[in-house]
Design a protein around this motif. Structure first.
Motif, PDB file in Angstrom:
ATOM      1  N   LEU A   1      81.551 -13.174 109.654  1.00 49.99           N
ATOM      2  CA  LEU A   1      81.948 -11.804 109.499  1.00 49.99           C
ATOM      3  C   LEU A   1      81.563 -11.142 111.004  1.00 49.99           C
ATOM      4  O   LEU A   1      80.685 -11.495 111.809  1.00 49.99           O
ATOM      5  CB  LEU A   1      80.991 -11.032 108.660  1.00 49.99           C
ATOM      6  N   VAL A   2      82.524 -10.336 111.453  1.00 48.47           N
ATOM      7  CA  VAL A   2      82.467  -9.547 112.578  1.00 48.47           C
ATOM      8  C   VAL A   2      82.187  -8.103 112.402  1.00 48.47           C
ATOM      9  O   VAL A   2      82.802  -7.584 111.398  1.00 48.47           O
ATOM     10  CB  VAL A   2      83.483 -10.036 113.639  1.00 48.47           C
TER      11      VAL A   2
ATOM     12  N   VAL B   1      81.795   1.901 110.385  1.00 46.11           N
ATOM     13  CA  VAL B   1      81.703   0.751 111.031  1.00 46.11           C
ATOM     14  C   VAL B   1      81.619  -0.194 109.842  1.00 46.11           C
ATOM     15  O   VAL B   1      80.929   0.032 108.681  1.00 46.11           O
ATOM     16  CB  VAL B   1      80.278   0.589 111.712  1.00 46.11           C
ATOM     17  N   ARG B   2      82.375  -1.470 109.922  1.00 44.39           N
ATOM     18  CA  ARG B   2      82.280  -2.427 108.636  1.00 44.39           C
ATOM     19  C   ARG B   2      82.377  -3.711 109.209  1.00 44.39           C
ATOM     20  O   ARG B   2      82.842  -3.749 110.436  1.00 44.39           O
ATOM     21  CB  ARG B   2      83.741  -2.198 108.001  1.00 44.39           C
ATOM     22  N   LYS B   3      82.074  -4.803 108.392  1.00 40.95           N
ATOM     23  CA  LYS B   3      82.016  -6.232 108.650  1.00 40.95           C
ATOM     24  C   LYS B   3      83.288  -6.707 107.978  1.00 40.95           C
ATOM     25  O   LYS B   3      83.801  -6.392 107.045  1.00 40.95           O
ATOM     26  CB  LYS B   3      80.888  -6.866 108.076  1.00 40.95           C
ATOM     27  N   SER B   4      84.188  -7.789 108.729  1.00 39.14           N
ATOM     28  CA  SER B   4      85.085  -8.079 108.377  1.00 39.14           C
ATOM     29  C   SER B   4      85.116  -9.583 108.768  1.00 39.14           C
ATOM     30  O   SER B   4      84.731  -9.902 109.885  1.00 39.14           O
ATOM     31  CB  SER B   4      86.457  -7.378 108.857  1.00 39.14           C
ATOM     32  N   ASN B   5      85.879 -10.543 107.964  1.00 45.99           N
ATOM     33  CA  ASN B   5      86.282 -11.972 108.419  1.00 45.99           C
ATOM     34  C   ASN B   5      87.657 -11.894 108.997  1.00 45.99           C
ATOM     35  O   ASN B   5      88.597 -12.270 108.269  1.00 45.99           O
ATOM     36  CB  ASN B   5      85.878 -12.735 107.410  1.00 45.99           C
ATOM     37  N   MET B   6      87.707 -11.601 110.232  1.00 46.01           N
ATOM     38  CA  MET B   6      89.091 -11.256 110.881  1.00 46.01           C
ATOM     39  C   MET B   6      89.861 -12.390 110.796  1.00 46.01           C
ATOM     40  O   MET B   6      89.501 -13.625 111.215  1.00 46.01           O
ATOM     41  CB  MET B   6      89.060 -10.693 112.263  1.00 46.01           C
ATOM     42  N   GLY B   7      91.227 -12.643 110.432  1.00 43.99           N
ATOM     43  CA  GLY B   7      92.154 -13.640 110.484  1.00 43.99           C
ATOM     44  C   GLY B   7      91.637 -14.749 109.448  1.00 43.99           C
ATOM     45  O   GLY B   7      91.874 -16.100 109.614  1.00 43.99           O
ATOM     46  N   GLY B   8      90.670 -14.592 108.551  1.00 40.16           N
ATOM     47  CA  GLY B   8      90.162 -15.490 107.531  1.00 40.16           C
ATOM     48  C   GLY B   8      89.076 -16.238 107.987  1.00 40.16           C
ATOM     49  O   GLY B   8      88.855 -17.499 107.664  1.00 40.16           O
ATOM     50  N   ALA B   9      88.319 -15.992 109.034  1.00 41.66           N
ATOM     51  CA  ALA B   9      87.447 -16.741 109.860  1.00 41.66           C
ATOM     52  C   ALA B   9      86.133 -16.881 108.626  1.00 41.66           C
ATOM     53  O   ALA B   9      86.075 -16.106 107.908  1.00 41.66           O
ATOM     54  CB  ALA B   9      86.821 -15.833 111.089  1.00 41.66           C
TER      55      ALA B   9
ATOM     56  N   LEU C   1      87.045  -4.179 117.987  1.00 38.56           N
ATOM     57  CA  LEU C   1      86.128  -5.346 117.768  1.00 38.56           C
ATOM     58  C   LEU C   1      84.559  -4.501 118.242  1.00 38.56           C
ATOM     59  O   LEU C   1      84.707  -4.306 119.550  1.00 38.56           O
ATOM     60  CB  LEU C   1      86.408  -6.501 118.302  1.00 38.56           C
ATOM     61  N   ALA C   2      83.635  -4.623 117.445  1.00 45.77           N
ATOM     62  CA  ALA C   2      82.413  -4.117 117.981  1.00 45.77           C
ATOM     63  C   ALA C   2      81.428  -4.953 117.871  1.00 45.77           C
ATOM     64  O   ALA C   2      79.892  -4.369 117.632  1.00 45.77           O
ATOM     65  CB  ALA C   2      82.167  -2.620 117.369  1.00 45.77           C
ATOM     66  N   GLU C   3      81.583  -6.180 117.911  1.00 53.21           N
ATOM     67  CA  GLU C   3      80.480  -7.364 117.617  1.00 53.21           C
ATOM     68  C   GLU C   3      79.368  -7.113 118.448  1.00 53.21           C
ATOM     69  O   GLU C   3      78.300  -7.273 117.762  1.00 53.21           O
ATOM     70  CB  GLU C   3      81.273  -8.515 117.311  1.00 53.21           C
ATOM     71  N   PHE C   4      79.491  -7.068 119.749  1.00 55.14           N
ATOM     72  CA  PHE C   4      78.555  -7.208 120.520  1.00 55.14           C
ATOM     73  C   PHE C   4      78.036  -5.711 120.874  1.00 55.14           C
ATOM     74  O   PHE C   4      77.066  -5.565 121.841  1.00 55.14           O
ATOM     75  CB  PHE C   4      79.001  -7.872 121.926  1.00 55.14           C
TER      76      PHE C   4
END
Length: 131
Positions: A64-65, A53-61, A108-111
């Motif tokens: 972090l998700v 599991v990692r955090k990322s700013n997908m697409g330059g958002a 995507l595992a944000e929620f």
């Protein structure tokens, strides 16, 4: 003497049978490659993955998700049918994707804060737990 000889022959026969059972034909050494019908035990093993599991700013958002990466650690291709997070149907994906060694599925595992991840494949299923 006859009893001794009978017991001796019975013991030798038992040892011979035990040796045959301990040395199955598919593990014997041969001159050259093994026939294609002989498959090593690793092909019968449960699927193996690296799950993180990692955090990322997908697409330059600007935020972090949470991302779940499922990477194949299997020597042979494996079909990933279902990835379920915390046994929640809202957190279940059905990628139906074949992964070769080192290939990754990114979800995507944000929620769905992953605590338990269950992966169902064409070779069985495996469950991973996070602290």
């Amino acid at each position: 003497m006859k009893v001794f000889l009978s017991v001796f022959l019975a013991i030798m026969a038992a040892l011979f049978v035990a040796k045959l059972l301990d040395d199955p034909p598919d593990t014997q050494t041969t001159n050259g490659p093994a026939p294609r019908s002989v498959r090593p035990a690793r092909h019968l093993a449960s699927p193996n993955f690296r799950v993180r599991v990692r955090k990322s700013n997908m697409g330059g958002a600007s935020f972090l998700v949470r991302i779940l990466d499922v990477q194949s650690a299997n020597d042979d291709p494996v079909l990933v049918k279902t990835v379920s997070i915390n046994e929640n149907k809202d957190c279940t994906e059905n990628p139906n994707k074949t992964l070769a060694l080192g290939e990754t599925i990114t979800l995507l595992a944000e929620f769905c804060d992953p605590i338990k991840v269950r992966i169902v494949t064409d070779r069985g299923e495996v469950t991973y737990h996070f602290d």
